[in-house]
Design a protein around this motif. Structure first.
Motif, mmCIF file in Angstrom:
data_model
loop_
_atom_site.group_PDB
_atom_site.id
_atom_site.type_symbol
_atom_site.label_atom_id
_atom_site.label_comp_id
_atom_site.label_asym_id
_atom_site.label_seq_id
_atom_site.Cartn_x
_atom_site.Cartn_y
_atom_site.Cartn_z
ATOM 1 N N LEU A 169 0.819 -1.291 0.101
ATOM 2 C CA LEU A 169 0.129 -0.102 0.417
ATOM 3 C C LEU A 169 1.154 1.240 0.113
ATOM 4 O O LEU A 169 0.559 2.193 -0.821
ATOM 5 C CB LEU A 169 -0.943 -0.290 1.365
ATOM 6 N N LEU A 170 1.907 1.008 1.151
ATOM 7 C CA LEU A 170 2.723 2.193 1.046
ATOM 8 C C LEU A 170 3.574 2.852 -0.205
ATOM 9 O O LEU A 170 3.534 3.717 -1.226
ATOM 10 C CB LEU A 170 3.833 2.273 1.757
ATOM 11 N N SER A 171 4.104 1.407 -1.196
ATOM 12 C CA SER A 171 4.869 1.666 -2.189
ATOM 13 C C SER A 171 4.062 1.806 -3.079
ATOM 14 O O SER A 171 4.224 3.172 -4.000
ATOM 15 C CB SER A 171 5.216 0.325 -2.755
ATOM 16 N N VAL A 172 2.382 1.807 -3.379
ATOM 17 C CA VAL A 172 1.790 2.359 -4.698
ATOM 18 C C VAL A 172 1.368 3.759 -4.316
ATOM 19 O O VAL A 172 1.616 4.906 -5.617
ATOM 20 C CB VAL A 172 0.249 1.553 -4.433
ATOM 21 N N GLU A 185 -9.716 1.529 -6.866
ATOM 22 C CA GLU A 185 -7.882 1.443 -7.354
ATOM 23 C C GLU A 185 -7.166 1.000 -7.254
ATOM 24 O O GLU A 185 -6.633 -0.058 -7.219
ATOM 25 C CB GLU A 185 -8.021 2.440 -8.350
ATOM 26 N N LEU A 186 -7.007 1.052 -5.613
ATOM 27 C CA LEU A 186 -6.267 1.629 -4.774
ATOM 28 C C LEU A 186 -6.620 -0.403 -4.389
ATOM 29 O O LEU A 186 -5.353 -1.191 -4.398
ATOM 30 C CB LEU A 186 -6.015 2.257 -3.365
ATOM 31 N N TYR A 187 -6.985 -1.134 -4.178
ATOM 32 C CA TYR A 187 -7.841 -1.735 -3.540
ATOM 33 C C TYR A 187 -7.642 -2.845 -4.859
ATOM 34 O O TYR A 187 -6.366 -4.173 -4.765
ATOM 35 C CB TYR A 187 -9.289 -2.291 -3.421
ATOM 36 N N GLN A 192 -5.108 -6.856 -6.724
ATOM 37 C CA GLN A 192 -4.805 -7.591 -7.532
ATOM 38 C C GLN A 192 -6.527 -8.602 -8.134
ATOM 39 O O GLN A 192 -6.683 -9.092 -8.575
ATOM 40 C CB GLN A 192 -4.138 -8.562 -7.766
ATOM 41 N N THR A 193 -7.500 -8.066 -7.907
ATOM 42 C CA THR A 193 -8.543 -7.701 -7.945
ATOM 43 C C THR A 193 -9.664 -7.394 -7.577
ATOM 44 O O THR A 193 -9.262 -6.077 -6.951
ATOM 45 C CB THR A 193 -9.543 -9.285 -7.290
ATOM 46 N N ASP A 198 -16.935 -4.715 -1.367
ATOM 47 C CA ASP A 198 -16.524 -4.293 -0.040
ATOM 48 C C ASP A 198 -14.699 -3.285 0.312
ATOM 49 O O ASP A 198 -13.880 -4.669 0.369
ATOM 50 C CB ASP A 198 -16.201 -6.167 1.228
ATOM 51 N N THR A 199 -13.968 -2.627 1.139
ATOM 52 C CA THR A 199 -13.124 -2.130 0.822
ATOM 53 C C THR A 199 -13.008 -2.471 2.206
ATOM 54 O O THR A 199 -11.528 -1.666 2.195
ATOM 55 C CB THR A 199 -13.083 -0.989 0.104
ATOM 56 N N ARG A 200 -13.684 -2.919 3.425
ATOM 57 C CA ARG A 200 -12.881 -2.825 4.687
ATOM 58 C C ARG A 200 -11.768 -3.029 4.872
ATOM 59 O O ARG A 200 -11.288 -2.339 6.010
ATOM 60 C CB ARG A 200 -14.484 -3.331 5.956
ATOM 61 N N THR A 201 -11.521 -4.793 4.174
ATOM 62 C CA THR A 201 -9.783 -4.593 4.131
ATOM 63 C C THR A 201 -8.932 -3.458 3.925
ATOM 64 O O THR A 201 -8.108 -3.506 5.131
ATOM 65 C CB THR A 201 -9.432 -5.844 3.094
#
Length: 244
Positions: A169-172, A185-187, A192-193, A198-201
């Protein structure tokens, strides 16, 4: 001899669920092993060294969280661990991901969704191991150094320990300073899916990352929330804030 895509260890004390998961995963080309309790899971993980672990949260005497903690201290330190649970409360998700989980899937789930999540995690890990995802380089900001080759991060000269997903996450975000990344998009970039809504993760991993990077996580300086849009990496203290 059958050639499998990868080896997966399923840890669940409900035999019907284990058999159903194994059926779908085998159809997708995976070699599947099962364990019905924590102690059995740890022994099998040591022997098999699987490519991915599906871990039920509720396992009785030794729950899934404890199993995950033990796995992270052994040969499965960097193996993707996907939690399965009938609990959907944010507190349960936060605890599971904070203790080393890479993803959290709520029961009941779509078999196709489960297979897609597994494929994405395995693909991501193999790409990282080949070293073809990112060039061997580093980035330095005032007070923060990121080495993409060694996956090391230093905050004010002191090393900080990040999980694989936290580092990704930090790298992206750090490779595109000040750019606002929508949640979906970040997810996709990290997992890679699709998030399947559900973006809670993702949000839990961002919260955990902030706890390690920020002097005051409630007033983040590095990872900022842009309300209504997503997150961005702020490379300087005078980065204009768009958060509340």
């Amino acid at each position: 001899m059958t050639s499998y895509e990868a080896t997966i260890l399923v840890v669940d004390d409900e035999q019907e669920i284990t058999e159903l998961i194994a059926l779908y995963l085998q159809k997708a080309g995976y070699e599947v092993y099962a364990a019905d309790n924590g102690a059995h899971a740890l022994r099998m993980a040591e022997t098999l060294q699987p490519d991915l672990i599906l871990l039920d949260v509720s396992l009785g005497r030794m729950d899934g969280i404890e199993v995950c903690q033990a796995l992270r201290q052994g040969v499965c330190a960097d193996v993707p661990i996907l939690f399965l649970s009938c609990k959907s409360e944010d507190g349960d998700i936060v605890r599971a991901l904070s203790e080393g989980g890479d993803d959290y899937i709520t029961k009941p789930f779509s078999p196709s969704q489960l297979v897609a999540r597994i494929q994405a995690h395995i693909r991501r890990r193999r790409t990282r191991e080949r070293g073809s995802e990112e060039p061997a380089s580093s980035l330095s900001f005032p007070g923060l150094d990121i080495d993409f080759h060694s996956m090391e991060v230093r905050l004010n000269g002191e090393p900080i320990s990040l999980s694989v997903k936290e580092f990704e996450l930090l790298s992206v975000m750090a490779r595109s300073p000040k750019r606002v990344f929508p949640l979906e998009e970040l997810y996709r970039r990290v997992w890679q899916t699709d998030s399947m809504g559900d973006t809670r993760t993702l949000m839990v991993h961002v919260s955990n990352l902030r706890k390690k990077l920020e002097s005051d996580p409630s007033r983040p300086r590095w990872i900022q929330t842009v309300r209504g849009f997503g997150y961005r990496f702020c490379p300087a203290e005078n980065c204009e804030e768009q958060t509340s």
